[in-house]
Design an enzyme around this catalytic site. Structure first.
Site, PDB file in Angstrom:
ATOM      1  N   ARG A  39       0.855  -0.965   0.067  1.00 23.97           N
ATOM      2  CA  ARG A  39      -0.097  -0.066  -0.053  1.00 23.97           C
ATOM      3  C   ARG A  39       0.738   1.279   0.113  1.00 23.97           C
ATOM      4  O   ARG A  39       0.430   2.373  -0.632  1.00 23.97           O
ATOM      5  CB  ARG A  39      -0.909  -0.014   1.330  1.00 23.97           C
ATOM      6  N   LYS A 201     -19.301 -16.470  -0.288  1.00 18.52           N
ATOM      7  CA  LYS A 201     -20.894 -16.017  -0.397  1.00 18.52           C
ATOM      8  C   LYS A 201     -21.539 -15.456  -1.315  1.00 18.52           C
ATOM      9  O   LYS A 201     -20.847 -14.419  -1.828  1.00 18.52           O
ATOM     10  CB  LYS A 201     -21.063 -15.104   1.165  1.00 18.52           C
ATOM     11  N   GLY A 354      -9.092  -9.133  -1.793  1.00 22.67           N
ATOM     12  CA  GLY A 354      -8.019  -9.613  -1.264  1.00 22.67           C
ATOM     13  C   GLY A 354      -7.457 -11.064  -1.665  1.00 22.67           C
ATOM     14  O   GLY A 354      -6.384 -10.985  -2.063  1.00 22.67           O
ATOM     15  N   GLY A 377     -13.555  -3.476  -0.070  1.00 19.48           N
ATOM     16  CA  GLY A 377     -14.940  -3.050  -0.186  1.00 19.48           C
ATOM     17  C   GLY A 377     -15.364  -2.012  -1.087  1.00 19.48           C
ATOM     18  O   GLY A 377     -16.392  -2.049  -1.617  1.00 19.48           O
TER      19      GLY A 377
HETATM   20  P1  AMP Z   1     -15.182 -14.118   0.024  1.00 19.55           P
HETATM   21  O1  AMP Z   1     -14.656 -13.202   1.122  1.00 19.55           O
HETATM   22  O2  AMP Z   1     -16.442 -14.155  -0.104  1.00 19.55           O
HETATM   23  O3  AMP Z   1     -14.162 -13.753  -1.362  1.00 19.55           O
HETATM   24  O4  AMP Z   1     -14.538 -15.783   0.195  1.00 19.55           O
HETATM   25  C1  AMP Z   1     -13.153 -16.080   0.469  1.00 19.55           C
HETATM   26  C2  AMP Z   1     -13.093 -17.481   1.041  1.00 19.55           C
HETATM   27  O5  AMP Z   1     -14.016 -18.198   0.252  1.00 19.55           O
HETATM   28  C3  AMP Z   1     -11.950 -18.169   1.156  1.00 19.55           C
HETATM   29  O6  AMP Z   1     -11.386 -17.788   2.364  1.00 19.55           O
HETATM   30  C4  AMP Z   1     -12.017 -19.287   0.401  1.00 19.55           C
HETATM   31  O7  AMP Z   1     -11.401 -20.297   1.420  1.00 19.55           O
HETATM   32  C5  AMP Z   1     -13.653 -19.777   0.768  1.00 19.55           C
HETATM   33  N1  AMP Z   1     -14.107 -20.522  -0.251  1.00 19.55           N
HETATM   34  C6  AMP Z   1     -13.872 -20.512  -1.391  1.00 19.55           C
HETATM   35  N2  AMP Z   1     -14.429 -21.780  -2.070  1.00 19.55           N
HETATM   36  C7  AMP Z   1     -14.977 -22.623  -1.267  1.00 19.55           C
HETATM   37  C8  AMP Z   1     -15.679 -23.607  -1.110  1.00 19.55           C
HETATM   38  N3  AMP Z   1     -15.987 -24.347  -2.278  1.00 19.55           N
HETATM   39  N4  AMP Z   1     -16.162 -23.950   0.158  1.00 19.55           N
HETATM   40  C9  AMP Z   1     -15.879 -23.258   1.383  1.00 19.55           C
HETATM   41  N5  AMP Z   1     -15.263 -22.115   1.226  1.00 19.55           N
HETATM   42  C10 AMP Z   1     -14.722 -21.538   0.066  1.00 19.55           C
END
Ligand code: AMP
Length: 402
Positions: A39, A201, A354, A377
């Site tokens: 950064r 999510k 990230g 964000g």
């Molecule tokens: P996000 O913050 O929504 O971008 O999610 C990132 C997180 O999603 C990471 O820590 C990954 O380990 C998790 N992730 C990705 N694919 C899967 C999966 N198939 N099952 C569970 N967690 C997942």
């Protein structure tokens, strides 16, 4: 919200006191050393430009969450040290970010000098966007510049409030690069335009999908969020991550995409495991083949190939979110393959968030990406079509279309 903003390069700054809001919220180790200076490096072009133009360069940032009071654990001292090394010139650290002593320190500055103000969040008024505090910050400067895209989605005194007390609020070079890349993606992407979304999510990405869908030709979905979409299609997913309360939203998105003629590409096969552990046995199964008690942990090899083909054929690619549980090495293949494919693509490529940025860095291909967003964000909110207070507060470029 217009994204065409006056840039630091458009404003005369020689001999002026130029206040640059930077994002130096860097990670520190127990000894309070900067462990990742990305950064700081990201704002060096703006800082060096202002120095070379003969400005008196006043830098301000937050660091961590000191909770509105002075807390030595969150001093910007280690940042000043690292910044001085990178600039090859001492960046002095002020004792505070407002008040008579800081004003006196600014008064002693010469052209080309750099003064880093102490942590803005030592004052609760920063996050409260209190006008008196904002005016005190503004008093230090002749020109305001914001180079902190990562905090532009917050209306704080240093990102929004103080701009009301200064004639011009300009974008720094980093902010400018973010706005021009993301602005072009939203307004006039070269087609075929694809988005690759992953991560845990669906709920975090619904706004983004709704806003981007009409601009896309194809949406590739991997990671944990894919299973909620598969459930919406009636496909069994074992004990994979599913947001039961978002299945309807996923179904709506599938219907909207069909109506718009946008192809949604879900995984054709999966790497599955019984447990989220590096030593867990894995299997590769086709869509619909995840048994009870097993979960999808990565996209499978056929999906990787299909995603690579889509990336190769695209002229615009935006990627956010890992394709699997990439923190666990045996489940990182899909994410790494996407990182490599995005890097090898001839398209305009934008990576944000990230985890995807980490994957691109891990794969050592960061310099082959057209634009890596520094906002987590802020990146998501801008792509959702939301107004970012720190961007809205910047002076519009004369004659710019909305
Ligand atoms: P996000 O913050 O929504 O971008 O999610 C990132 C997180 O999603 C990471 O820590 C990954 O380990 C998790 N992730 C990705 N694919 C899967 C999966 N198939 N099952 C569970 N967690 C997942």
């Amino acid at each position: 919200m217009r994204l065409e903003k006056v840039s630091i390069a458009d404003v005369p700054i020689r001999g002026k006191r130029v206040f640059i809001r930077v994002d130096f919220n860097v990670p520190l180790d127990k000894q309070r050393h900067v462990t990742d200076d990305t950064r700081i490096r990201a704002s060096l072009p703006t800082i060096e430009y202002a120095m070379a133009e003969g400005a008196k360069v006043i830098l301000a940032s937050h660091l961590g969450r000191p909770g509105g009071k002075v807390d030595p654990r969150y001093t910007l001292k280690p940042v000043a040290a690292r910044l001085s090394e990178l600039l090859g010139k001492t960046a002095a650290l002020a004792d505070d970010c407002v008040g008579p002593a800081v004003e006196a320190a600014v008064g002693r500055m010469h052209q080309g000098d750099v003064l880093l103000l102490e942590n803005l969040r030592f004052h609760a008024e920063e996050e409260q966007n209190a006008p008196v505090f904002a005016r005190q910050l503004a008093q230090l400067a002749d020109v305001y510049v914001n180079d902190a895209f990562g905090t532009a989605h917050r209306a704080h005194a240093s990102t929004e409030g103080m701009t009301k007390f200064l004639p011009t609020a300009a974008a720094g070079l980093l902010m400018q690069a973010e706005l021009s890349h993301l602005g072009r993606l939203l307004a006039t992407p070269a087609h075929p335009a694809i988005a690759i979304l992953g991560g845990a999510k669906v709920s975090d990405k619904i706004g983004l999908i709704s806003n981007l869908l009409p601009k896309l030709d194809r949406l590739l979905i991997g990671g944990g969020m894919a299973y909620t979409f598969l459930v919406a299609q009636g496909v069994p997913v074992g004990k994979s991550l599913v947001e039961a309360d978002k299945v309807d939203a996923a179904r709506d998105i599938l219907a909207k995409a069909a109506a718009l003629g946008v192809m949604i590409q879900l995984p054709e096969d999966h790497v599955i495991a019984e447990r989220l552990e590096a030593r867990a046995t894995t299997r590769i199964v086709p869509r619909g083949g995840i048994p009870e008690g097993w979960m999808g942990v990565d996209i499978g090899p056929r999906t990787v190939e299909a995603f690579i083909r889509a990336i190769d054929a695209a002229r615009t690619v935006v990627w956010n979110g890992p394709m699997g549980v990439f923190e666990i090495a045996p489940f990182a293949h899909g994410t790494n393959s996407v990182a490599m494919a995005v890097a090898s693509s001839q398209a305009t490529t934008i990576v944000g968030g990230g985890d995807s940025v980490a994957a691109v860095n891990q794969a050592g291909v960061a310099e082959r990406i057209s634009h890596i967003s520094t906002g987590g964000g802020a990146f998501l909110e801008l792509l959702e079509g939301r107004e970012l207070p720190g961007v809205a507060a910047l002076t519009d470029k004369p004659g710019a279309e909305s």
